[in-house]
Design a protein around this motif. Structure first.
Motif, PDB file in Angstrom:
ATOM      1  N   VAL A  82      63.129  22.957  21.299  1.00  0.00           N
ATOM      2  CA  VAL A  82      63.403  21.827  22.137  1.00  0.00           C
ATOM      3  C   VAL A  82      64.774  22.227  22.972  1.00  0.00           C
ATOM      4  O   VAL A  82      64.871  22.189  23.994  1.00  0.00           O
ATOM      5  CB  VAL A  82      63.373  20.382  21.562  1.00  0.00           C
ATOM      6  N   ILE A  83      65.871  22.168  22.101  1.00  0.00           N
ATOM      7  CA  ILE A  83      67.260  22.742  22.859  1.00  0.00           C
ATOM      8  C   ILE A  83      67.155  23.788  23.513  1.00  0.00           C
ATOM      9  O   ILE A  83      67.354  23.877  24.817  1.00  0.00           O
ATOM     10  CB  ILE A  83      68.298  22.638  21.554  1.00  0.00           C
ATOM     11  N   GLY A  84      66.360  24.748  23.074  1.00  0.00           N
ATOM     12  CA  GLY A  84      66.682  26.149  23.496  1.00  0.00           C
ATOM     13  C   GLY A  84      65.793  26.195  24.853  1.00  0.00           C
ATOM     14  O   GLY A  84      66.450  26.847  25.995  1.00  0.00           O
ATOM     15  N   PHE A  85      64.729  25.972  24.727  1.00  0.00           N
ATOM     16  CA  PHE A  85      64.058  26.120  26.011  1.00  0.00           C
ATOM     17  C   PHE A  85      64.010  24.833  27.182  1.00  0.00           C
ATOM     18  O   PHE A  85      64.115  25.029  28.364  1.00  0.00           O
ATOM     19  CB  PHE A  85      62.093  25.937  25.780  1.00  0.00           C
ATOM     20  N   THR A  86      64.574  23.754  26.729  1.00  0.00           N
ATOM     21  CA  THR A  86      65.001  22.500  27.543  1.00  0.00           C
ATOM     22  C   THR A  86      66.160  23.306  28.268  1.00  0.00           C
ATOM     23  O   THR A  86      66.398  23.322  29.564  1.00  0.00           O
ATOM     24  CB  THR A  86      65.267  21.458  26.804  1.00  0.00           C
ATOM     25  N   GLY A  87      67.083  23.845  27.466  1.00  0.00           N
ATOM     26  CA  GLY A  87      68.238  24.520  28.055  1.00  0.00           C
ATOM     27  C   GLY A  87      68.107  25.723  29.251  1.00  0.00           C
ATOM     28  O   GLY A  87      68.556  25.759  30.245  1.00  0.00           O
ATOM     29  N   GLY A  88      67.100  26.447  28.720  1.00  0.00           N
ATOM     30  CA  GLY A  88      66.634  27.429  29.637  1.00  0.00           C
ATOM     31  C   GLY A  88      66.291  26.880  30.788  1.00  0.00           C
ATOM     32  O   GLY A  88      66.374  27.665  31.722  1.00  0.00           O
ATOM     33  N   PHE A  89      65.302  25.976  30.791  1.00  0.00           N
ATOM     34  CA  PHE A  89      64.809  25.382  32.166  1.00  0.00           C
ATOM     35  C   PHE A  89      65.592  24.821  32.950  1.00  0.00           C
ATOM     36  O   PHE A  89      65.636  24.996  34.323  1.00  0.00           O
ATOM     37  CB  PHE A  89      63.487  24.505  31.729  1.00  0.00           C
ATOM     38  N   ILE A  90      66.627  24.155  32.332  1.00  0.00           N
ATOM     39  CA  ILE A  90      67.552  23.446  33.202  1.00  0.00           C
ATOM     40  C   ILE A  90      68.612  24.473  33.839  1.00  0.00           C
ATOM     41  O   ILE A  90      68.910  24.334  34.979  1.00  0.00           O
ATOM     42  CB  ILE A  90      68.402  22.411  32.300  1.00  0.00           C
ATOM     43  N   ALA A  91      68.814  25.502  33.091  1.00  0.00           N
ATOM     44  CA  ALA A  91      69.551  26.668  33.674  1.00  0.00           C
ATOM     45  C   ALA A  91      68.885  27.314  34.984  1.00  0.00           C
ATOM     46  O   ALA A  91      69.438  27.592  35.907  1.00  0.00           O
ATOM     47  CB  ALA A  91      70.002  27.592  32.685  1.00  0.00           C
ATOM     48  N   THR A  92      67.355  27.550  34.603  1.00  0.00           N
ATOM     49  CA  THR A  92      66.759  28.287  35.457  1.00  0.00           C
ATOM     50  C   THR A  92      66.658  27.590  36.754  1.00  0.00           C
ATOM     51  O   THR A  92      66.876  27.844  37.744  1.00  0.00           O
ATOM     52  CB  THR A  92      65.372  28.511  35.069  1.00  0.00           C
ATOM     53  N   PHE A  93      66.586  26.058  36.652  1.00  0.00           N
ATOM     54  CA  PHE A  93      66.399  25.291  37.916  1.00  0.00           C
ATOM     55  C   PHE A  93      67.688  25.056  38.554  1.00  0.00           C
ATOM     56  O   PHE A  93      67.923  25.021  39.695  1.00  0.00           O
ATOM     57  CB  PHE A  93      65.733  23.876  37.607  1.00  0.00           C
ATOM     58  N   GLY A  94      68.839  25.218  37.742  1.00  0.00           N
ATOM     59  CA  GLY A  94      70.063  25.205  38.441  1.00  0.00           C
ATOM     60  C   GLY A  94      70.510  26.479  39.203  1.00  0.00           C
ATOM     61  O   GLY A  94      71.180  26.326  40.048  1.00  0.00           O
ATOM     62  N   LEU A  95      69.915  27.567  38.608  1.00  0.00           N
ATOM     63  CA  LEU A  95      70.186  28.575  39.312  1.00  0.00           C
ATOM     64  C   LEU A  95      69.373  28.667  40.628  1.00  0.00           C
ATOM     65  O   LEU A  95      69.684  29.321  41.619  1.00  0.00           O
ATOM     66  CB  LEU A  95      69.532  30.007  38.434  1.00  0.00           C
ATOM     67  N   GLY A  96      68.202  28.192  40.684  1.00  0.00           N
ATOM     68  CA  GLY A  96      67.162  28.425  41.602  1.00  0.00           C
ATOM     69  C   GLY A  96      66.023  29.526  41.180  1.00  0.00           C
ATOM     70  O   GLY A  96      66.268  30.390  40.732  1.00  0.00           O
ATOM     71  N   TRP A  97      64.912  28.572  41.166  1.00  0.00           N
ATOM     72  CA  TRP A  97      63.629  29.498  40.669  1.00  0.00           C
ATOM     73  C   TRP A  97      63.410  30.887  41.383  1.00  0.00           C
ATOM     74  O   TRP A  97      63.308  31.966  40.886  1.00  0.00           O
ATOM     75  CB  TRP A  97      62.308  28.830  40.964  1.00  0.00           C
ATOM     76  N   LYS A  98      63.516  31.035  42.831  1.00  0.00           N
ATOM     77  CA  LYS A  98      63.809  32.241  43.497  1.00  0.00           C
ATOM     78  C   LYS A  98      64.837  33.182  43.044  1.00  0.00           C
ATOM     79  O   LYS A  98      64.811  34.553  42.843  1.00  0.00           O
ATOM     80  CB  LYS A  98      63.596  32.391  44.931  1.00  0.00           C
ATOM     81  N   ASN A  99      65.907  32.735  42.819  1.00  0.00           N
ATOM     82  CA  ASN A  99      67.001  33.333  42.562  1.00  0.00           C
ATOM     83  C   ASN A  99      67.283  34.049  41.200  1.00  0.00           C
ATOM     84  O   ASN A  99      67.630  34.970  40.708  1.00  0.00           O
ATOM     85  CB  ASN A  99      68.539  32.321  42.796  1.00  0.00           C
ATOM     86  N   ALA A 100      66.457  33.311  40.349  1.00  0.00           N
ATOM     87  CA  ALA A 100      66.087  33.550  38.945  1.00  0.00           C
ATOM     88  C   ALA A 100      65.530  35.174  38.798  1.00  0.00           C
ATOM     89  O   ALA A 100      65.326  35.577  37.831  1.00  0.00           O
ATOM     90  CB  ALA A 100      65.513  32.644  37.977  1.00  0.00           C
TER      91      ALA A 100
END
Length: 185
Positions: A82-100
């Motif tokens: 939960v912590i890992g994948f939630t954090g990963g999604f939050i970071a991905t969306f913070g980066l921007g999906w295309k930017n990722a």
């Protein structure tokens, strides 16, 4: 658990492509040089096969095993997932999906990127570790290990790409923020 070897194969191919990109100067895999390139399509399909295959193999594992991981370990594994994948999604969306996925939409240095140059990967590693605890089947654990190693290789490929795209701004960011994780800021 024969099906569990399909995501393992996909993860092995992804890891092999990332390693080839690290070793051979004229071979480019990550980040993809453009949308709809063979690199982009290969990554998307191999990653989907790996993730969806892991989900199916994990469900298959639970249906076939009456004895699972001890309760406290299972709880720890679920917490890490939960912590890992939630954090990963939050970071991905913070980066921007295309930017990722290799689009040049700006160097992100705020949010979780203030504490790690690679919060998506670092957070996901926690999720992968949790998954391995919850589903200790050898082909699943091997796939998760390949996934984690692929992310490690991707970090060095992305740093090379970011240095070309953002030059001195990326160098300054590297001086201020660690590659993996800063416990204090």
């Amino acid at each position: 658990m024969v099906f569990a070897y399909v995501p393992l194969l996909a993860a092995g191919i992804l890891l092999g492509l990332i390693l080839a990109d690290l070793v051979f100067q004229n071979f480019i895999f990550w980040p993809p040089p453009r949308n709809n390139s063979w690199q982009d399509r290969s990554f998307i399909w191999l990653f989907r096969i790996m993730v969806y295959g892991l989900l199916i193999a994990s469900i298959e594992y639970f249906l076939k095993h009456s004895t699972w991981t001890p309760t406290w370990m299972f709880g720890l594994g679920v917490l890490l997932i939960v912590i890992g994948f939630t954090g990963g999604f939050i970071a991905t969306f913070g980066l921007g999906w295309k930017n990722a996925f290799g689009s040049k939409e700006g160097l992100r240095t705020d949010g979780l990127f203030r504490y790690s140059r690679n919060p998506v990967y670092v957070a996901t590693w926690f999720g992968l570790a949790g998954w391995a605890i919850v589903v200790p089947a050898p082909p699943v654990v091997a796939t998760l290990l390949f996934w984690g190693l692929g992310y490690l290789g991707a970090i060095f490929l992305e740093e090379r790409w970011l240095r070309l795209q953002y030059d001195t701004a990326f160098d300054a960011y590297c001086k201020d923020v660690p590659r993996f994780l800063a416990l204090r800021r």
